[in-house]
Design an enzyme around this catalytic site. Sequence first.
Site, PDB file in Angstrom:
ATOM      1  N   THR A 185      44.697  36.650  42.204  1.00  0.00           N
ATOM      2  CA  THR A 185      44.569  35.481  43.089  1.00  0.00           C
ATOM      3  C   THR A 185      45.291  35.731  44.415  1.00  0.00           C
ATOM      4  O   THR A 185      44.811  35.328  45.478  1.00  0.00           O
ATOM      5  CB  THR A 185      45.196  34.240  42.401  1.00  0.00           C
ATOM      6  OG1 THR A 185      44.534  34.053  41.160  1.00  0.00           O
ATOM      7  CG2 THR A 185      45.065  32.994  43.244  1.00  0.00           C
ATOM      8  N   HIS A 215      43.077  37.720  46.502  1.00  0.00           N
ATOM      9  CA  HIS A 215      42.008  36.873  47.078  1.00  0.00           C
ATOM     10  C   HIS A 215      42.548  36.096  48.282  1.00  0.00           C
ATOM     11  O   HIS A 215      41.849  35.906  49.278  1.00  0.00           O
ATOM     12  CB  HIS A 215      41.503  35.851  46.050  1.00  0.00           C
ATOM     13  CG  HIS A 215      40.794  36.465  44.879  1.00  0.00           C
ATOM     14  ND1 HIS A 215      39.921  37.511  45.006  1.00  0.00           N
ATOM     15  CD2 HIS A 215      40.814  36.166  43.555  1.00  0.00           C
ATOM     16  CE1 HIS A 215      39.455  37.846  43.810  1.00  0.00           C
ATOM     17  NE2 HIS A 215      39.993  37.040  42.909  1.00  0.00           N
ATOM     18  N   CYS A 268      49.235  38.795  41.398  1.00  0.00           N
ATOM     19  CA  CYS A 268      48.034  38.496  40.614  1.00  0.00           C
ATOM     20  C   CYS A 268      46.808  38.717  41.501  1.00  0.00           C
ATOM     21  O   CYS A 268      46.913  38.719  42.730  1.00  0.00           O
ATOM     22  CB  CYS A 268      48.126  37.030  40.190  1.00  0.00           C
ATOM     23  SG  CYS A 268      46.637  36.334  39.497  1.00  0.00           S
ATOM     24  N   HIS A 278      52.607  32.977  42.058  1.00  0.00           N
ATOM     25  CA  HIS A 278      52.739  31.941  41.011  1.00  0.00           C
ATOM     26  C   HIS A 278      53.200  32.500  39.670  1.00  0.00           C
ATOM     27  O   HIS A 278      53.364  31.758  38.728  1.00  0.00           O
ATOM     28  CB  HIS A 278      51.399  31.211  40.836  1.00  0.00           C
ATOM     29  CG  HIS A 278      50.275  32.144  40.492  1.00  0.00           C
ATOM     30  ND1 HIS A 278      49.547  32.794  41.440  1.00  0.00           N
ATOM     31  CD2 HIS A 278      49.800  32.568  39.305  1.00  0.00           C
ATOM     32  CE1 HIS A 278      48.666  33.574  40.860  1.00  0.00           C
ATOM     33  NE2 HIS A 278      48.791  33.469  39.557  1.00  0.00           N
ATOM     34  N   ILE A 303      45.198  41.595  32.383  1.00  0.00           N
ATOM     35  CA  ILE A 303      44.880  40.542  31.406  1.00  0.00           C
ATOM     36  C   ILE A 303      44.068  41.110  30.245  1.00  0.00           C
ATOM     37  O   ILE A 303      44.355  40.829  29.075  1.00  0.00           O
ATOM     38  CB  ILE A 303      44.168  39.351  32.085  1.00  0.00           C
ATOM     39  CG1 ILE A 303      45.086  38.773  33.181  1.00  0.00           C
ATOM     40  CG2 ILE A 303      43.832  38.280  31.052  1.00  0.00           C
ATOM     41  CD1 ILE A 303      44.566  37.541  33.865  1.00  0.00           C
ATOM     42  N   LEU A 311      36.420  36.147  36.432  1.00  0.00           N
ATOM     43  CA  LEU A 311      35.828  35.228  37.410  1.00  0.00           C
ATOM     44  C   LEU A 311      34.997  36.025  38.419  1.00  0.00           C
ATOM     45  O   LEU A 311      35.546  36.582  39.373  1.00  0.00           O
ATOM     46  CB  LEU A 311      36.932  34.455  38.138  1.00  0.00           C
ATOM     47  CG  LEU A 311      37.874  33.648  37.236  1.00  0.00           C
ATOM     48  CD1 LEU A 311      39.024  33.059  38.054  1.00  0.00           C
ATOM     49  CD2 LEU A 311      37.125  32.542  36.519  1.00  0.00           C
TER      50      LEU A 311
HETATM   51  N1  NAD Z   1      39.986  32.209  33.418  1.00  0.00           N
HETATM   52  C1  NAD Z   1      41.207  32.141  33.952  1.00  0.00           C
HETATM   53  O1  NAD Z   1      41.926  31.135  33.843  1.00  0.00           O
HETATM   54  C2  NAD Z   1      41.736  33.315  34.679  1.00  0.00           C
HETATM   55  C3  NAD Z   1      43.086  33.372  35.061  1.00  0.00           C
HETATM   56  C4  NAD Z   1      43.546  34.521  35.714  1.00  0.00           C
HETATM   57  C5  NAD Z   1      42.659  35.553  36.007  1.00  0.00           C
HETATM   58  N2  NAD Z   1      41.346  35.441  35.661  1.00  0.00           N
HETATM   59  C6  NAD Z   1      40.368  36.505  35.895  1.00  0.00           C
HETATM   60  O2  NAD Z   1      40.476  37.439  34.842  1.00  0.00           O
HETATM   61  C7  NAD Z   1      40.007  38.722  35.279  1.00  0.00           C
HETATM   62  C8  NAD Z   1      41.010  39.786  34.883  1.00  0.00           C
HETATM   63  O3  NAD Z   1      42.213  39.674  35.632  1.00  0.00           O
HETATM   64  P1  NAD Z   1      43.052  40.993  35.959  1.00  0.00           P
HETATM   65  O4  NAD Z   1      44.220  40.585  36.773  1.00  0.00           O
HETATM   66  O5  NAD Z   1      43.268  41.780  34.725  1.00  0.00           O
HETATM   67  O6  NAD Z   1      41.952  41.703  36.925  1.00  0.00           O
HETATM   68  P2  NAD Z   1      41.675  43.182  37.410  1.00  0.00           P
HETATM   69  O7  NAD Z   1      40.778  43.048  38.588  1.00  0.00           O
HETATM   70  O8  NAD Z   1      42.955  43.936  37.557  1.00  0.00           O
HETATM   71  O9  NAD Z   1      40.855  43.837  36.200  1.00  0.00           O
HETATM   72  C9  NAD Z   1      39.478  43.905  36.102  1.00  0.00           C
HETATM   73  C10 NAD Z   1      39.119  45.255  35.487  1.00  0.00           C
HETATM   74  O10 NAD Z   1      37.719  45.297  35.198  1.00  0.00           O
HETATM   75  C11 NAD Z   1      37.285  46.612  35.393  1.00  0.00           C
HETATM   76  N3  NAD Z   1      35.821  46.666  35.524  1.00  0.00           N
HETATM   77  C12 NAD Z   1      35.055  46.705  36.634  1.00  0.00           C
HETATM   78  N4  NAD Z   1      33.745  46.799  36.313  1.00  0.00           N
HETATM   79  C13 NAD Z   1      33.673  46.789  34.962  1.00  0.00           C
HETATM   80  C14 NAD Z   1      32.606  46.830  34.027  1.00  0.00           C
HETATM   81  N5  NAD Z   1      31.317  46.912  34.412  1.00  0.00           N
HETATM   82  N6  NAD Z   1      32.900  46.782  32.709  1.00  0.00           N
HETATM   83  C15 NAD Z   1      34.194  46.698  32.303  1.00  0.00           C
HETATM   84  N7  NAD Z   1      35.235  46.672  33.154  1.00  0.00           N
HETATM   85  C16 NAD Z   1      34.986  46.704  34.457  1.00  0.00           C
HETATM   86  C17 NAD Z   1      38.044  47.059  36.646  1.00  0.00           C
HETATM   87  O11 NAD Z   1      38.079  48.475  36.771  1.00  0.00           O
HETATM   88  C18 NAD Z   1      39.418  46.440  36.403  1.00  0.00           C
HETATM   89  O12 NAD Z   1      40.297  47.353  35.756  1.00  0.00           O
HETATM   90  C19 NAD Z   1      39.759  38.576  36.787  1.00  0.00           C
HETATM   91  O13 NAD Z   1      38.375  38.371  37.001  1.00  0.00           O
HETATM   92  C20 NAD Z   1      40.541  37.326  37.152  1.00  0.00           C
HETATM   93  O14 NAD Z   1      40.005  36.684  38.278  1.00  0.00           O
HETATM   94  C21 NAD Z   1      40.887  34.343  34.990  1.00  0.00           C
HETATM   95 ZN    ZN Z   2      47.922  34.725  38.105  1.00  0.00          ZN
END
Ligand code: NAD
Ligand code: ZN
Length: 345
Positions: free
Chosen positions: A45, A48, A43, A68, A180, A269
């Site tokens: 995370t 990070h 993930c 996780h 996601i 995030l």
């Molecule tokens: N709220 C929660 O509980 C929770 C839980 C898990 C993950 N998250 C967050 O959710 C987000 C998505 O997770 P993921 O694993 O799919 O992340 P990821 O980093 O794989 O996906 C993010 C995507 O956004 C794209 N992107 C970048 N700039 C952009 C823009 N201007 N417009 C549109 N897209 C753009 C990237 O190219 C990438 O494909 C992350 O920020 C993660 O931290 C939140």
């Molecule tokens: Zn996760």
Amino acid sequence: MNKTMKCIVKTNAGPGNLEMWEKPVPVPGPGEVLIKVHLAAICGTDIHIKDWEEFAANRIIPPIIIGHEFCGEIVAVGHGVSEERVGQLVSAESHIACHRCSLCLDGKENLCLNTKAIGVHIDGCFAEYIKIPSENAYVCNPAISEEINAILEPLGVAVHAATKVSIGGKIIAVTGCGPIGLMATMVAKRLGASKVICVEPNSYRAAVAYKMGADVVLNPKECNIVDEMRYECEGIGPDVVLEFSGNIEGIQAATKYIRAGGEIVVGGLPNHEVPINFTETFYRGVNLYGLSGREMYHTWKVMNGLLNSGMDVSDCVSHILPMEEYNKAFELLESGQALKILLRP
Ligand SMILES: NC(=O)c1ccc[n+]([C@@H]2O[C@H](COP(=O)([O-])OP(=O)(O)OC[C@H]3O[C@@H](n4cnc5c(N)ncnc54)[C@H](O)[C@@H]3O)[C@@H](O)[C@H]2O)c1
Ligand SMILES: [Zn+2]
Ligand SMILES: [Zn+2]
């Protein structure tokens, strides 16, 4: 059962410092189950934590086994847990709630004030075995593939976002087509969205968005995203934005192209504060919702229903590698040419 196991440990503070260690197989304590991990997923995370970004530095005390997202089989139970659980195929809710704080008592366990997270506060699943509270071991449908059962936790984030607002018959924008956002695209379609427009600059990921059901994918680097989004949405913008880019410009653009009275679920995030024009956004009656984890366990129930009715999110799994190849897995993820990568211990 072996007495020791292979696992991936964040050994020290600072960037890097991931090593494969041999550690004793954990012994489940009261109320806990021991799980033999079949597949684990990497993930954001975990990245990070590897890179020791602020989020990780503020929470993690090394050495700790990371990871996780996984599925596996219960092989032993601690005191107070029914022996009948042995043999169950399970995945895990990664947030361990205290059940005592005022938010837990208010039914908001996903916002628990004392949350402990698997692979952050307690040893995680990049290991042959993991022990977790019995409550967090969610029974999987064995008819669903293990690849999907290993990613129920992030799928739950997508389902939680899409169930925060009503989706049926509406035009939905999904920003960010990481795993996601891609799963949120398919969930929105399954919940009856009339049109789903994705926003993603990475062409490899944009192509997968079409496979996941996107009607249109816009590249924010190649167009005026505000104009283009309005054009795709009856000239007035989408009803709902499911934000999963975590990108500051992406979030700011969403507050501009969302239609008046529309809803933005902010799941991504960002690493920094995001300046928003409050007057322009909120005078138009726009609603912003935050999102944390999954509702325990309502989101899991909805997710189960979607999967049992045939929803297949396997296109967002790009690689399955032996756990020993974790360095290669992280490199692949950082190259942008991968989605969910699963590790097999
Ligand atoms: N709220 C929660 O509980 C929770 C839980 C898990 C993950 N998250 C967050 O959710 C987000 C998505 O997770 P993921 O694993 O799919 O992340 P990821 O980093 O794989 O996906 C993010 C995507 O956004 C794209 N992107 C970048 N700039 C952009 C823009 N201007 N417009 C549109 N897209 C753009 C990237 O190219 C990438 O494909 C992350 O920020 C993660 O931290 C939140
Ligand atoms: Zn996760
Ligand atoms: Zn609590």
